[in-house]
Each structure stands twice: as C-alpha cells, then as structure tokens.
Design a protein around this motif. Structure first.
Motif, short mmCIF file in Angstrom:
data_model
loop_
_atom_site.label_atom_id
_atom_site.label_comp_id
_atom_site.label_asym_id
_atom_site.label_seq_id
_atom_site.Cartn_x
_atom_site.Cartn_y
_atom_site.Cartn_z
N ARG A 1 30.45 -45.46 7.40
CA ARG A 1 29.78 -44.25 7.89
C ARG A 1 30.70 -43.05 7.71
N TYR A 2 30.22 -42.09 6.91
CA TYR A 2 30.94 -40.84 6.70
C TYR A 2 30.32 -39.78 7.61
N LYS A 3 31.18 -38.99 8.23
CA LYS A 3 30.72 -37.91 9.13
C LYS A 3 30.93 -36.58 8.42
N ILE A 4 29.81 -35.97 8.03
CA ILE A 4 29.85 -34.76 7.23
C ILE A 4 29.33 -33.59 8.07
N PRO A 5 30.17 -32.56 8.27
CA PRO A 5 29.72 -31.40 9.05
C PRO A 5 28.51 -30.73 8.39
N GLU A 6 27.58 -30.33 9.23
CA GLU A 6 26.35 -29.67 8.78
C GLU A 6 26.22 -28.34 9.52
N LYS A 7 25.35 -27.49 9.04
CA LYS A 7 25.14 -26.18 9.68
C LYS A 7 24.69 -26.36 11.13
N ASP A 8 24.84 -25.30 11.90
CA ASP A 8 24.42 -25.26 13.31
C ASP A 8 25.14 -26.28 14.18
N GLY A 9 26.35 -26.67 13.78
CA GLY A 9 27.13 -27.60 14.60
C GLY A 9 26.66 -29.04 14.54
N LEU A 10 25.74 -29.35 13.65
CA LEU A 10 25.24 -30.72 13.50
C LEU A 10 26.18 -31.53 12.62
N THR A 11 25.98 -32.84 12.62
CA THR A 11 26.77 -33.74 11.78
C THR A 11 25.83 -34.69 11.06
N ILE A 12 26.05 -34.84 9.77
CA ILE A 12 25.32 -35.84 8.98
C ILE A 12 26.13 -37.12 9.04
N GLU A 13 25.48 -38.21 9.43
CA GLU A 13 26.10 -39.53 9.38
C GLU A 13 25.57 -40.21 8.13
N LEU A 14 26.41 -40.31 7.12
CA LEU A 14 26.04 -40.90 5.84
C LEU A 14 26.47 -42.36 5.86
N ASP A 15 25.49 -43.27 5.86
CA ASP A 15 25.77 -44.70 5.93
C ASP A 15 25.59 -45.34 4.57
N ILE A 16 26.67 -45.91 4.05
CA ILE A 16 26.64 -46.65 2.79
C ILE A 16 26.78 -48.12 3.15
N PHE A 17 25.69 -48.85 2.96
CA PHE A 17 25.63 -50.24 3.38
C PHE A 17 26.37 -51.16 2.41
N LYS A 18 26.85 -52.27 2.93
CA LYS A 18 27.60 -53.26 2.16
C LYS A 18 26.94 -54.63 2.33
N GLU A 19 27.51 -55.61 1.67
CA GLU A 19 27.08 -57.01 1.74
C GLU A 19 25.60 -57.15 1.42
N LYS A 20 24.80 -57.76 2.27
CA LYS A 20 23.38 -58.02 1.96
C LYS A 20 22.58 -56.77 1.64
N PHE A 21 23.01 -55.63 2.14
CA PHE A 21 22.27 -54.38 1.94
C PHE A 21 23.01 -53.41 1.02
N ASP A 22 23.91 -53.96 0.21
CA ASP A 22 24.66 -53.14 -0.74
C ASP A 22 23.70 -52.35 -1.63
N GLY A 23 23.90 -51.05 -1.72
CA GLY A 23 23.02 -50.19 -2.49
C GLY A 23 22.12 -49.32 -1.62
N LEU A 24 21.98 -49.67 -0.36
CA LEU A 24 21.17 -48.88 0.57
C LEU A 24 22.03 -47.75 1.14
N ILE A 25 21.50 -46.54 1.13
CA ILE A 25 22.22 -45.39 1.67
C ILE A 25 21.26 -44.56 2.53
N TYR A 26 21.66 -44.34 3.78
CA TYR A 26 20.89 -43.53 4.72
C TYR A 26 21.71 -42.31 5.10
N ALA A 27 21.01 -41.28 5.51
CA ALA A 27 21.63 -40.14 6.18
C ALA A 27 20.87 -39.92 7.48
N GLU A 28 21.60 -39.84 8.57
CA GLU A 28 20.99 -39.58 9.87
C GLU A 28 21.60 -38.31 10.45
#
Length: 159
Positions: free
Chosen positions: A84-111
């Motif tokens: 999980r990468y924590k990327i600063p976003e506008k308005d004081g928000l943070t993007i949590e960029l999740d790069i999955f591994k093992e069984k879900f390798d290749g799946l990428i979410y941003a929350e």
C-alpha cells in the motif's frame, strides 16, 4: 465512520514507488460481520466493520504479534497480500494505492477516504484512476478473501 471510494487503476502514477508504503497481509475470521486481522509492517491490527459500501462503521485496535499468530489459525479463505502506497492528494486527502500480490497479483486499487459523504460525492479522481467500484461488493477485500481459485480466474477476466 469510514467513508471511502474505491477505483480500479488503469496506469500506475509516475514515481509512485517514491511515496511511503506498507507491506500488508490480512485475513478474515468472518466476512459477515467483517472481522479482519492485519499485519502492516510491524503493526498488528484487529478490525471489525459494519455492512456498507461507501460508508460504514469501523473499529480498530492494535494487537500483539502473538495474538495475531493465534488469530491467524482462525482465518477462513485467502490471505490478502499487498503493498500500500500513500500518495498525498489535493484538499488534504490521501490516495491509498494497493498493489496486490500472490493470488491477486496484477490487481491494483486506489482508495480515498473522506471526512464526510458530501466530500466523497464531490471528489474528482485523477486521470490514472480507472473504473469506480465503490458500490460493487465483489471488489471488497473481504469478498476477495472468500473466492475459490476458479472465481479468482473469472474475476480477473471481468477486469
């Protein structure tokens, strides 16, 4: 109260690896209600979540490594591994960029988590975000944890 929107990611942002990150491994003792244990680097957390997609109640408490190991024996289904990468976003928000591994390798979410529903509804995501999946429960980590190998294969076909 946890208020967040979730998106698939089309393209990784430039220099994403330069942002702070955590190595996460989590399992589910129950998916209804959601009872999750998580190891994030050297922290151990027990989480209980209510039902819901955009907004839901969430309770977290730190546990010891020994408690985590004992509870790990009770985990059902797939263990979710990701960075999980924590990327600063506008308005004081943070993007949590999740790069999955093992069984879900290749799946990428941003929350992105918001202070209120109005802020969540007004949010304009960056161009590298793909399709929004906030309101589709199949994209919740608890749902991923209960998928069979065949369901995982079909899940990736639908992306």
């Amino acid at each position: 109260m946890e208020i967040e929107r979730k998106f698939l990611v089309k393209n990784l942002p430039v220099n994403f690896e330069s942002y702070p990150h955590h190595i996460i491994s989590q399992g589910y003792i129950s998916t209804s209600p959601v009872i999750r244990i998580r190891r994030s680097d050297d922290r151990y957390i027990l989480t209980v979540k209510s039902q819901g997609l955009l907004a839901r109640e969430e309770f977290e408490t730190e546990i010891t490594a020994e408690q985590f190991e004992n509870l790990s024996k009770k985990v059902d289904g797939n263990v979710i591994s990701k960075i999980r990468y924590k990327i600063p976003e506008k308005d004081g928000l943070t993007i949590e960029l999740d790069i999955f591994k093992e069984k879900f390798d290749g799946l990428i979410y941003a929350e992105v988590e918001f202070p209120d529903i109005e802020s969540a509804q007004k949010y304009n995501p960056p161009a590298y975000f793909g399709r929004e999946v906030t309101n589709n429960s199949i994209y919740q980590n608890s749902s991923l944890s209960s998928m069979s190998d065949e369901e995982i294969k079909n899940f990736f076909k639908s992306l």
